[in-house]
Motif scaffolding. Structure first.
Motif, PDB file in Angstrom:
ATOM      1  N   PHE A   1       3.759   2.662  -9.388  1.00  6.71           N
ATOM      2  CA  PHE A   1       3.506   2.666  -7.947  1.00  6.71           C
ATOM      3  C   PHE A   1       4.727   3.111  -7.140  1.00  6.71           C
ATOM      4  CE2 PHE A   1       2.622   0.610  -3.814  1.00  6.71           C
ATOM      5  CZ  PHE A   1       1.297   0.980  -3.631  1.00  6.71           C
ATOM      6  N   LEU A   2       5.920   2.823  -7.679  1.00  5.76           N
ATOM      7  CA  LEU A   2       7.136   3.116  -6.906  1.00  5.76           C
ATOM      8  C   LEU A   2       7.774   4.448  -7.311  1.00  5.76           C
ATOM      9  CD1 LEU A   2       8.864  -0.419  -6.883  1.00  5.76           C
ATOM     10  CD2 LEU A   2       7.416   0.600  -5.117  1.00  5.76           C
ATOM     11  N   LYS A   3       7.176   5.101  -8.306  1.00  6.50           N
ATOM     12  CA  LYS A   3       7.871   6.247  -8.898  1.00  6.50           C
ATOM     13  C   LYS A   3       8.043   7.443  -7.966  1.00  6.50           C
ATOM     14  CE  LYS A   3       8.018   5.610 -13.812  1.00  6.50           C
ATOM     15  NZ  LYS A   3       7.244   5.567 -15.048  1.00  6.50           N
TER      16      LYS A   3
ATOM     17  N   GLN B   1       0.845  -1.192   0.000  1.00  3.09           N
ATOM     18  CA  GLN B   1       0.000   0.000   0.000  1.00  3.09           C
ATOM     19  C   GLN B   1       0.881   1.243   0.000  1.00  3.09           C
ATOM     20  OE1 GLN B   1      -3.452  -0.263   2.659  1.00  3.09           O
ATOM     21  NE2 GLN B   1      -2.824  -2.351   3.200  1.00  3.09           N
ATOM     22  N   LYS B   2       0.263   2.391  -0.229  1.00  2.00           N
ATOM     23  CA  LYS B   2       1.058   3.618  -0.306  1.00  2.00           C
ATOM     24  C   LYS B   2       0.288   4.790   0.307  1.00  2.00           C
ATOM     25  CE  LYS B   2       2.090   5.493  -4.361  1.00  2.00           C
ATOM     26  NZ  LYS B   2       2.770   5.711  -5.652  1.00  2.00           N
ATOM     27  N   GLU B   3       1.015   5.677   0.943  1.00  2.00           N
ATOM     28  CA  GLU B   3       0.429   6.850   1.580  1.00  2.00           C
ATOM     29  C   GLU B   3       1.556   7.851   1.755  1.00  2.00           C
ATOM     30  OE1 GLU B   3      -2.913   6.308   4.828  1.00  2.00           O
ATOM     31  OE2 GLU B   3      -0.977   6.673   5.807  1.00  2.00           O
ATOM     32  N   ASN B   4       1.294   9.111   1.436  1.00  2.00           N
ATOM     33  CA  ASN B   4       2.311  10.164   1.609  1.00  2.00           C
ATOM     34  C   ASN B   4       3.671   9.774   1.028  1.00  2.00           C
ATOM     35  OD1 ASN B   4       0.424  11.714   3.006  1.00  2.00           O
ATOM     36  ND2 ASN B   4       0.972  10.730   4.952  1.00  2.00           N
ATOM     37  N   HIS B   5       3.665   9.232  -0.168  1.00  3.15           N
ATOM     38  CA  HIS B   5       4.899   8.856  -0.852  1.00  3.15           C
ATOM     39  C   HIS B   5       5.711   7.780  -0.123  1.00  3.15           C
ATOM     40  CE1 HIS B   5       4.092  12.146  -3.552  1.00  3.15           C
ATOM     41  NE2 HIS B   5       3.990  12.956  -2.522  1.00  3.15           N
ATOM     42  N   ARG B   6       5.033   7.028   0.727  1.00  2.00           N
ATOM     43  CA  ARG B   6       5.723   5.913   1.369  1.00  2.00           C
ATOM     44  C   ARG B   6       4.905   4.638   1.233  1.00  2.00           C
ATOM     45  NH1 ARG B   6       7.621   7.404   7.299  1.00  2.00           N
ATOM     46  NH2 ARG B   6       5.382   7.758   7.512  1.00  2.00           N
ATOM     47  N   VAL B   7       5.565   3.571   0.831  1.00  2.00           N
ATOM     48  CA  VAL B   7       4.855   2.297   0.747  1.00  2.00           C
ATOM     49  C   VAL B   7       4.886   1.634   2.117  1.00  2.00           C
ATOM     50  CG1 VAL B   7       5.347   1.947  -1.706  1.00  2.00           C
ATOM     51  CG2 VAL B   7       6.876   0.965   0.002  1.00  2.00           C
TER      52      VAL B   7
END
Lengths: 422, 422
Positions: free
Chosen positions: A187-189, A154-160
């Motif tokens: 997703f990782l960009k 998952q991702k939030e605030n540019h952190r997975v």
């Protein structure tokens, strides 16, 4: 049990192996000087071929699986090397998420994840596994009595992160064990965490021919240093791009390039008195997993490729279309264990060789590719480390042969380092 | 075969061992943060004592011998760690000279030199051995079928070298395997080559009390971090200086200090329900090789020391006079192998634990010092590495116990690093 070289070893090769063993001190110094200013890939596995008259890397994987195939006796070596790598890349790291292959259901792949997790844990990291596929559902696997849970990333605030028992597990770093064949993941960009190795090492970006261009450079430096024929550790190759396997004209060009390469190889065979039939391997330049690979002994075979072979060549993993091929000198696999062809794979972490294993295959010819889809091989771990050449003993002595493998694998690693870090 | 703890292990200790094993990830991170800005000694061996209720270092040797006692299976770990250390200290080094103990004729010491030479060679160094004693004549020894040649060390233009077959072997670096008990060698004072470790790590300069002062600091940081009683990993100690063992007044002061220490220890024994008889070890503060050491259980023994014991206390190696002692809480050795007291010794290169062995002694009491002159011990290598704690298993499980040993040894190593590098 270690394989034996089936054929009488060619004297030129003996000279090469002996030279490497006899000069191990100088070679270690040479490597030391090369790594001084060169960042190494976090981890790698290098497929080698040993024909008894030449030995060379045929594939350098920067997202290695197969850690489960290594000798458990040498796991401390992997742990120590990982500690070193982490101290260099992300000394503050406490938590890490491994991103595995998206769709694997292969039990051996999960065994690999288990081994890799163990190594990272013992190097002092909390480890979880997070799948990059947005449709992935949390899954629990039981492997050798251990539970492995793969979570959706998952991702939030540019952190997975992954969600574990309602708690967020937010890693400092991400370890890719996914070769990114299907592209640079969106997703990782935009994430702020360290990605190891950088996504640019993914197969959407790498080209075999580019790797071997750097390997040419490294092999030349090394063989100049040892004053031997570069060909003994470096297969000839050529490329053809902007192509379509169904286009007559492209096939013609590949045929011509193949004829030229075979002539050069035959000259070397004559020079060294080698009685083998030379062959070529034609591979998709961006291909992995042994997909998009054919072998030929006679260039005329190329114009006569049947539909099945053309199909085999035309697409690779995740349905990518092949538009560039690399035509590479084939190296006969002459190591035999229990009457089966055996091919060494060497593993590195940072720039340290941590072990290796043999792919032992019973049903294939010595000039076929053992790392092909649906392949079945018996992994046989190296029984000794690759770090202890013994000048008092024969080069057939396993620690000596493994040392030589470790040297050639590190040449490929150095090429990969220049390829991805410049 | 691994030793067993003889007594029922105290629950407080179980808590300590379990805590260390359960928190191995955090502990590795803690160490990583500590080593981030702290240079580590090139190599070290740490003598530990395990009483079943506490475990602590009793001696940290920065010129370790005994490499021959380690498990050959883990030599690759030593080679890899040495490679790392060389990359940090002297990446350009190609040649190295080991300076051994001046007067040793002990066959085991030469076996140590052989093992050490092998490790350095495999890490890519040309190695020779040069004796610091000006009267030394080139000598050849045959050890386990290998020849070891020790040359007299020579000097020219501020560089030391040895003469080998009329050629000068001029090293880039010098590795001290001589603890410099007899003083800072004049011969090395003006040389331009790197000396590893720096001569200031020699026993002419080191004091046990200074080491344990730094160990106090490290042990406090570590036990604060784990939230446990520092005493469980740290023996009480005190010192007395400007003393003469034959002076009544000095003995009185030592008696008083001993009474105070024993009271503190007894309080802890009461708190943790330990039924052992506490004891103290009185050692020359600058002593090595187990010289200048006595043990007492009752402070009144001090005033009644006979001539023999006073003599034993009054001089140490190379005839140095003892003017300062450290009075240290004794730790019972409760590990038993084949009915014999066994004491662990852990080896490090750079800040990595590369293995260890047990000193297995048949004739001594569990509260006597096993590393004493004329001692005879059977070295029993650790069968597993110190890098693989297994949270799924008991702390009596050897890999878990060895991991704990590796942790405590690294605390002593960190103390030694602060002691010699600041």
């Amino acid at each position: 049990m270690n394989p034996e070289l089936k054929t009488a070893i060619n004297s030129e090769f003996l000279k090469l192996e002996n030279l490497i063993i006899r000069n191990s001190c100088e070679i270690e110094q040479w490597f030391r000087s090369k790594w001084l200013d060169q960042e190494a890939p976090f981890y790698a596995s290098v497929d080698l071929r040993n024909s008894g008259f030449k030995i060379a890397p045929v594939d350098t994987n920067l997202f290695p699986a197969g850690f489960n195939n290594l000798n458990p006796q040498f796991e401390p070596l992997a742990i120590q090397a990982t500690t070193i790598a982490i101290e260099k890349i992300c000394p503050e790291a406490a938590k890490i998420i491994i991103i595995p292959e998206n769709h694997s259901r292969n039990i051996f792949y999960f065994k690999n994840l288990l081994s890799l997790t163990e190594i990272l844990k013992n190097a002092g990291l909390e480890v979880e596994i997070g799948n990059l596929d947005p449709s992935f559902q949390k899954t629990e696997y039981e492997i050798d009595g251990h539970n492995i849970i793969v979570y959706p990333l998952q991702k939030e605030n540019h952190r997975v992160f992954i969600k574990k028992n309602e708690h967020k597990f937010i890693p400092c770093s991400i370890l890719l064990n996914n070769d990114l064949s299907s592209g640079d993941p969106e997703f990782l960009k935009d994430i702020t965490q360290t990605i190891i190795p950088h996504t640019s090492a993914g197969w959407f970006n790498r080209r075999k021919s580019n790797h071997f261009k750097f390997y040419n450079q490294v092999a030349k430096e090394f063989t100049d240093f040892l004053n031997i024929d570069e060909w003994l550790i470096n297969p000839y190759f050529d490329t053809h791009e902007d192509m379509d396997i169904n286009n007559e004209n492209d096939l013609k060009i590949i045929t011509e390039k193949s004829e030229f390469l075979l002539r050069k190889i035959k000259d070397k065979y004559t020079k060294y008195g080698i009685n083998h039939q030379p062959y070529l391997v034609i591979k998709a330049d961006a291909g992995t997993y042994g997909m998009g690979i054919i072998t030929i002994q006679d260039p005329s075979e190329i114009m006569q490729l049947n539909r099945k072979k053309r199909n085999k060549m035309s697409t690779i993993k995740d349905g990518q279309k092949v538009t560039k091929v690399i035509i590479q000198e084939g190296i006969h696999s002459e190591e035999i264990l229990n009457e089966a062809v055996s091919e060494p794979v060497v593993y590195t972490i940072d720039h340290y060789v941590i072990g290796g294993f043999y792919r032992v295959h019973t049903s294939k010819d010595k000039n076929e590719n053992l790392n092909s889809p649906g392949m079945e091989f018996f992994p046989t771990p190296f029984e000794q480390s690759c770090l202890m050449p013994d000048q008092g003993r024969d080069c057939n002595d396993p620690p000596n042969r493994f040392y030589v493998y470790g040297v050639i694998a590190r040449l490929a690693l150095l090429a990969a380092a220049r390829e991805i870090y410049g």
